[in-house]
Design a protein around this motif. Structure first.
Motif, PDB file in Angstrom:
ATOM      1  N   GLU A  22       0.836  -1.192   0.000  1.00 40.79           N
ATOM      2  CA  GLU A  22       0.000   0.000   0.000  1.00 40.79           C
ATOM      3  C   GLU A  22       0.877   1.251   0.000  1.00 40.79           C
ATOM      4  O   GLU A  22       1.883   1.310   0.701  1.00 40.79           O
ATOM      5  CB  GLU A  22      -0.875  -0.025   1.253  1.00 40.79           C
ATOM      6  CG  GLU A  22      -1.926   1.020   1.291  1.00 40.79           C
ATOM      7  CD  GLU A  22      -3.072   0.757   0.335  1.00 40.79           C
ATOM      8  OE1 GLU A  22      -3.648   1.728  -0.156  1.00 40.79           O
ATOM      9  OE2 GLU A  22      -3.372  -0.416   0.073  1.00 40.79           O
ATOM     10  N   LYS A  23       0.486   2.248  -0.783  1.00 38.75           N
ATOM     11  CA  LYS A  23       1.213   3.526  -0.784  1.00 38.75           C
ATOM     12  C   LYS A  23       1.071   4.184   0.582  1.00 38.75           C
ATOM     13  O   LYS A  23       0.033   4.086   1.223  1.00 38.75           O
ATOM     14  CB  LYS A  23       0.645   4.462  -1.848  1.00 38.75           C
ATOM     15  CG  LYS A  23       0.946   4.064  -3.251  1.00 38.75           C
ATOM     16  CD  LYS A  23       0.537   5.139  -4.233  1.00 38.75           C
ATOM     17  CE  LYS A  23      -0.948   5.077  -4.463  1.00 38.75           C
ATOM     18  NZ  LYS A  23      -1.402   6.012  -5.509  1.00 38.75           N
ATOM     19  N   GLY A  24       2.118   4.853   1.032  1.00 41.34           N
ATOM     20  CA  GLY A  24       2.067   5.633   2.263  1.00 41.34           C
ATOM     21  C   GLY A  24       2.268   4.852   3.543  1.00 41.34           C
ATOM     22  O   GLY A  24       2.059   5.386   4.626  1.00 41.34           O
ATOM     23  N   LYS A  25       2.719   3.610   3.471  1.00 42.32           N
ATOM     24  CA  LYS A  25       2.844   2.774   4.673  1.00 42.32           C
ATOM     25  C   LYS A  25       3.809   3.355   5.714  1.00 42.32           C
ATOM     26  O   LYS A  25       3.676   3.075   6.896  1.00 42.32           O
ATOM     27  CB  LYS A  25       3.256   1.356   4.306  1.00 42.32           C
ATOM     28  CG  LYS A  25       4.623   1.253   3.673  1.00 42.32           C
ATOM     29  CD  LYS A  25       4.989  -0.172   3.349  1.00 42.32           C
ATOM     30  CE  LYS A  25       6.275  -0.304   2.610  1.00 42.32           C
ATOM     31  NZ  LYS A  25       7.404   0.430   3.057  1.00 42.32           N
ATOM     32  N   ASP A  26       4.737   4.222   5.293  1.00 37.98           N
ATOM     33  CA  ASP A  26       5.689   4.812   6.241  1.00 37.98           C
ATOM     34  C   ASP A  26       5.046   5.866   7.144  1.00 37.98           C
ATOM     35  O   ASP A  26       5.662   6.317   8.105  1.00 37.98           O
ATOM     36  CB  ASP A  26       6.886   5.416   5.500  1.00 37.98           C
ATOM     37  CG  ASP A  26       7.758   4.344   4.861  1.00 37.98           C
ATOM     38  OD1 ASP A  26       7.745   3.194   5.355  1.00 37.98           O
ATOM     39  OD2 ASP A  26       8.438   4.642   3.870  1.00 37.98           O
ATOM     40  N   PHE A  27       3.817   6.256   6.867  1.00 37.14           N
ATOM     41  CA  PHE A  27       3.101   7.203   7.725  1.00 37.14           C
ATOM     42  C   PHE A  27       2.587   6.534   9.005  1.00 37.14           C
ATOM     43  O   PHE A  27       2.324   7.210   9.993  1.00 37.14           O
ATOM     44  CB  PHE A  27       1.891   7.798   6.990  1.00 37.14           C
ATOM     45  CG  PHE A  27       2.238   8.887   6.023  1.00 37.14           C
ATOM     46  CD1 PHE A  27       2.376  10.193   6.445  1.00 37.14           C
ATOM     47  CD2 PHE A  27       2.403   8.609   4.678  1.00 37.14           C
ATOM     48  CE1 PHE A  27       2.679  11.203   5.559  1.00 37.14           C
ATOM     49  CE2 PHE A  27       2.702   9.612   3.772  1.00 37.14           C
ATOM     50  CZ  PHE A  27       2.843  10.914   4.210  1.00 37.14           C
ATOM     51  N   ILE A  28       2.429   5.224   8.987  1.00 42.01           N
ATOM     52  CA  ILE A  28       1.816   4.509  10.110  1.00 42.01           C
ATOM     53  C   ILE A  28       2.680   4.638  11.359  1.00 42.01           C
ATOM     54  O   ILE A  28       3.889   4.417  11.311  1.00 42.01           O
ATOM     55  CB  ILE A  28       1.593   3.031   9.750  1.00 42.01           C
ATOM     56  CG1 ILE A  28       0.604   2.934   8.583  1.00 42.01           C
ATOM     57  CG2 ILE A  28       1.089   2.237  10.948  1.00 42.01           C
ATOM     58  CD1 ILE A  28       0.477   1.553   7.983  1.00 42.01           C
ATOM     59  N   GLY A  29       2.051   5.026  12.486  1.00 45.65           N
ATOM     60  CA  GLY A  29       2.756   5.133  13.756  1.00 45.65           C
ATOM     61  C   GLY A  29       2.353   6.377  14.527  1.00 45.65           C
ATOM     62  O   GLY A  29       1.374   7.057  14.200  1.00 45.65           O
ATOM     63  N   HIS A  30       3.127   6.664  15.572  1.00 40.19           N
ATOM     64  CA  HIS A  30       2.888   7.829  16.429  1.00 40.19           C
ATOM     65  C   HIS A  30       3.882   8.925  16.061  1.00 40.19           C
ATOM     66  O   HIS A  30       5.082   8.680  15.973  1.00 40.19           O
ATOM     67  CB  HIS A  30       3.041   7.453  17.907  1.00 40.19           C
ATOM     68  CG  HIS A  30       2.832   8.609  18.829  1.00 40.19           C
ATOM     69  ND1 HIS A  30       1.578   9.069  19.141  1.00 40.19           N
ATOM     70  CD2 HIS A  30       3.716   9.404  19.481  1.00 40.19           C
ATOM     71  CE1 HIS A  30       1.698  10.103  19.966  1.00 40.19           C
ATOM     72  NE2 HIS A  30       2.977  10.321  20.184  1.00 40.19           N
ATOM     73  N   TRP A  31       3.368  10.149  15.883  1.00 35.93           N
ATOM     74  CA  TRP A  31       4.174  11.296  15.502  1.00 35.93           C
ATOM     75  C   TRP A  31       3.983  12.386  16.547  1.00 35.93           C
ATOM     76  O   TRP A  31       2.852  12.767  16.845  1.00 35.93           O
ATOM     77  CB  TRP A  31       3.753  11.812  14.131  1.00 35.93           C
ATOM     78  CG  TRP A  31       3.908  10.804  13.041  1.00 35.93           C
ATOM     79  CD1 TRP A  31       3.033   9.787  12.733  1.00 35.93           C
ATOM     80  CD2 TRP A  31       4.988  10.682  12.132  1.00 35.93           C
ATOM     81  NE1 TRP A  31       3.515   9.056  11.685  1.00 35.93           N
ATOM     82  CE2 TRP A  31       4.712   9.583  11.282  1.00 35.93           C
ATOM     83  CE3 TRP A  31       6.161  11.400  11.942  1.00 35.93           C
ATOM     84  CZ2 TRP A  31       5.576   9.202  10.275  1.00 35.93           C
ATOM     85  CZ3 TRP A  31       7.010  11.012  10.917  1.00 35.93           C
ATOM     86  CH2 TRP A  31       6.723   9.921  10.102  1.00 35.93           C
ATOM     87  N   GLN A  32       5.078  12.902  17.099  1.00 31.12           N
ATOM     88  CA  GLN A  32       5.022  13.937  18.129  1.00 31.12           C
ATOM     89  C   GLN A  32       5.332  15.294  17.509  1.00 31.12           C
ATOM     90  O   GLN A  32       6.300  15.433  16.764  1.00 31.12           O
ATOM     91  CB  GLN A  32       6.023  13.633  19.242  1.00 31.12           C
ATOM     92  CG  GLN A  32       5.931  14.561  20.432  1.00 31.12           C
ATOM     93  CD  GLN A  32       4.555  14.532  21.087  1.00 31.12           C
ATOM     94  OE1 GLN A  32       4.017  13.475  21.377  1.00 31.12           O
ATOM     95  NE2 GLN A  32       3.986  15.701  21.308  1.00 31.12           N
ATOM     96  N   GLY A  33       4.525  16.304  17.852  1.00 27.32           N
ATOM     97  CA  GLY A  33       4.721  17.646  17.333  1.00 27.32           C
ATOM     98  C   GLY A  33       6.047  18.240  17.778  1.00 27.32           C
ATOM     99  O   GLY A  33       6.529  17.980  18.878  1.00 27.32           O
ATOM    100  N   GLN A  34       6.612  19.083  16.924  1.00 20.72           N
ATOM    101  CA  GLN A  34       7.883  19.747  17.189  1.00 20.72           C
ATOM    102  C   GLN A  34       7.658  21.255  17.248  1.00 20.72           C
ATOM    103  O   GLN A  34       6.729  21.782  16.649  1.00 20.72           O
ATOM    104  CB  GLN A  34       8.894  19.426  16.084  1.00 20.72           C
ATOM    105  CG  GLN A  34       9.123  17.940  15.871  1.00 20.72           C
ATOM    106  CD  GLN A  34       9.767  17.285  17.069  1.00 20.72           C
ATOM    107  OE1 GLN A  34      10.870  17.630  17.448  1.00 20.72           O
ATOM    108  NE2 GLN A  34       9.069  16.333  17.670  1.00 20.72           N
ATOM    109  N   GLY A  35       8.510  21.969  17.956  1.00 20.50           N
ATOM    110  CA  GLY A  35       8.429  23.433  18.017  1.00 20.50           C
ATOM    111  C   GLY A  35       7.104  23.910  18.573  1.00 20.50           C
ATOM    112  O   GLY A  35       6.668  23.484  19.638  1.00 20.50           O
TER     113      GLY A  35
END
Length: 110
Positions: A22-35
């Motif tokens: 599937e396209k975009g599989k590297d987006f899966i997970g938890h992302w924490q905001g910066q700045g």
């Protein structure tokens, strides 16, 4: 008979070729905001061809309680998700280990 085998072989080839990742599989997970987005986060999962995004951010009025906005997205490519938001479409762009959403940057948690 050989024509039928050729057609079946060709159909099987296209079926298998279309079953790639599937396209975009590297987006899966938890992302924490910066700045300026440090109190915000994205939790991205994928099921049945759609990406599900839980966007957590501080309450804009009081700032203490976290709000969660549940969003849906589709992959435009391996590095772009199109998010369907209430005010229109928003783009998530993957650049290395960060995701950009409008003026906010998120880094993937390990």
């Amino acid at each position: 008979m050989p024509k039928i085998l050729n057609v079946l072989s060709l159909a099987a080839f296209f079926l298998v070729a279309g079953c790639g990742e599937e396209k975009g599989k590297d987006f899966i997970g938890h992302w924490q905001g910066q700045g300026s987005a440090s109190r915000s986060s994205l939790d991205i999962s994928h099921t049945d061809g759609s990406y599900h995004i839980d966007f957590s951010y501080p309450d804009p009025v009081m700032g203490k309680k976290l709000e969660v906005n549940k969003l849906e997205a589709v992959a435009e490519s391996d590095t772009v998700l199109l998010v369907h938001a209430s005010l229109g479409t928003v783009t998530l762009r993957l650049e290395g280990d960060t995701v950009s959403m409008e003026d906010k940057v998120f880094k993937k948690s390990q």
